[in-house]
Design a protein around this motif. Structure first.
Motif, short mmCIF file in Angstrom:
data_model
loop_
_atom_site.label_atom_id
_atom_site.label_comp_id
_atom_site.label_asym_id
_atom_site.label_seq_id
_atom_site.Cartn_x
_atom_site.Cartn_y
_atom_site.Cartn_z
N ARG A 52 25.91 40.89 36.07
CA ARG A 52 27.25 40.65 36.62
C ARG A 52 27.25 39.39 37.48
NH1 ARG A 52 27.56 46.19 36.62
NH2 ARG A 52 26.61 46.44 38.65
N HIS A 53 26.21 39.23 38.30
CA HIS A 53 26.10 38.04 39.15
C HIS A 53 26.04 36.77 38.29
CE1 HIS A 53 24.91 35.41 42.40
NE2 HIS A 53 23.88 35.01 41.66
N ASN A 54 25.22 36.80 37.24
CA ASN A 54 25.13 35.64 36.35
C ASN A 54 26.48 35.34 35.70
OD1 ASN A 54 22.29 34.36 35.68
ND2 ASN A 54 21.93 36.49 36.22
N ALA A 55 27.15 36.36 35.20
CA ALA A 55 28.46 36.16 34.58
C ALA A 55 29.46 35.59 35.58
CB ALA A 55 28.96 37.48 33.98
N ASP A 56 29.43 36.09 36.81
CA ASP A 56 30.32 35.58 37.85
C ASP A 56 30.06 34.11 38.15
OD1 ASP A 56 31.49 38.08 38.07
OD2 ASP A 56 30.47 38.61 39.93
#
Length: 128
Positions: A103-107
């Motif tokens: 999720r952090h990477n996608a954000d």
């Protein structure tokens, strides 16, 4: 037999950081080999055509991948200071720690692909 869990990430090496990254990668690989006996496979590679790092780890399941993240988080963090992540692929349903990292990477705008449904294939134990 449970499905192997596969994680693949690709990174662009920051200018002037390749030598330091190569040293960290060797230390990271030695750490995983010595401390994660359940890891089924692990590879860090630099592309021939440019400063791009590929990271592949095969674990017996998603829980083992989450355990890897706990054990190696300092080494992973140090390496991530030297690269920009360009893509992440996961083959299997991620556990809670990896799901948060994804999720952090996608954000951050990194393309993340999760392929949790296996349509076919197999894994064989390595012949001794």
């Amino acid at each position: 037999m449970s499905e192997p869990f596969i994680f693949v990430s690709n990174h662009r090496v920051k200018e002037g950081r390749l030598e330091e990254l190569c040293r960290l990668c060797r230390e990271y690989a030695d750490f995983v080999e010595a401390n994660e006996p359940r890891a089924m496979g692990f590879r860090l590679s630099i592309d021939d055509d440019g400063p791009r790092l590929s990271h592949i780890i095969v674990q017996p399941d998603a829980a083992a991948m989450d355990e890897h993240l706990k054990m190696a988080h300092e080494r992973i963090g140090a390496a991530l200071e030297l690269v920009d992540t360009t893509s992440v692929e996961v083959y299997g349903q991620p556990g809670p720690l990896l799901a948060e990292a994804l999720r952090h990477n996608a954000d951050m705008g990194v393309p993340v692909a999760i392929a949790s449904e296996r349509l076919g294939g197999f894994a064989r134990p390595v012949a001794a």
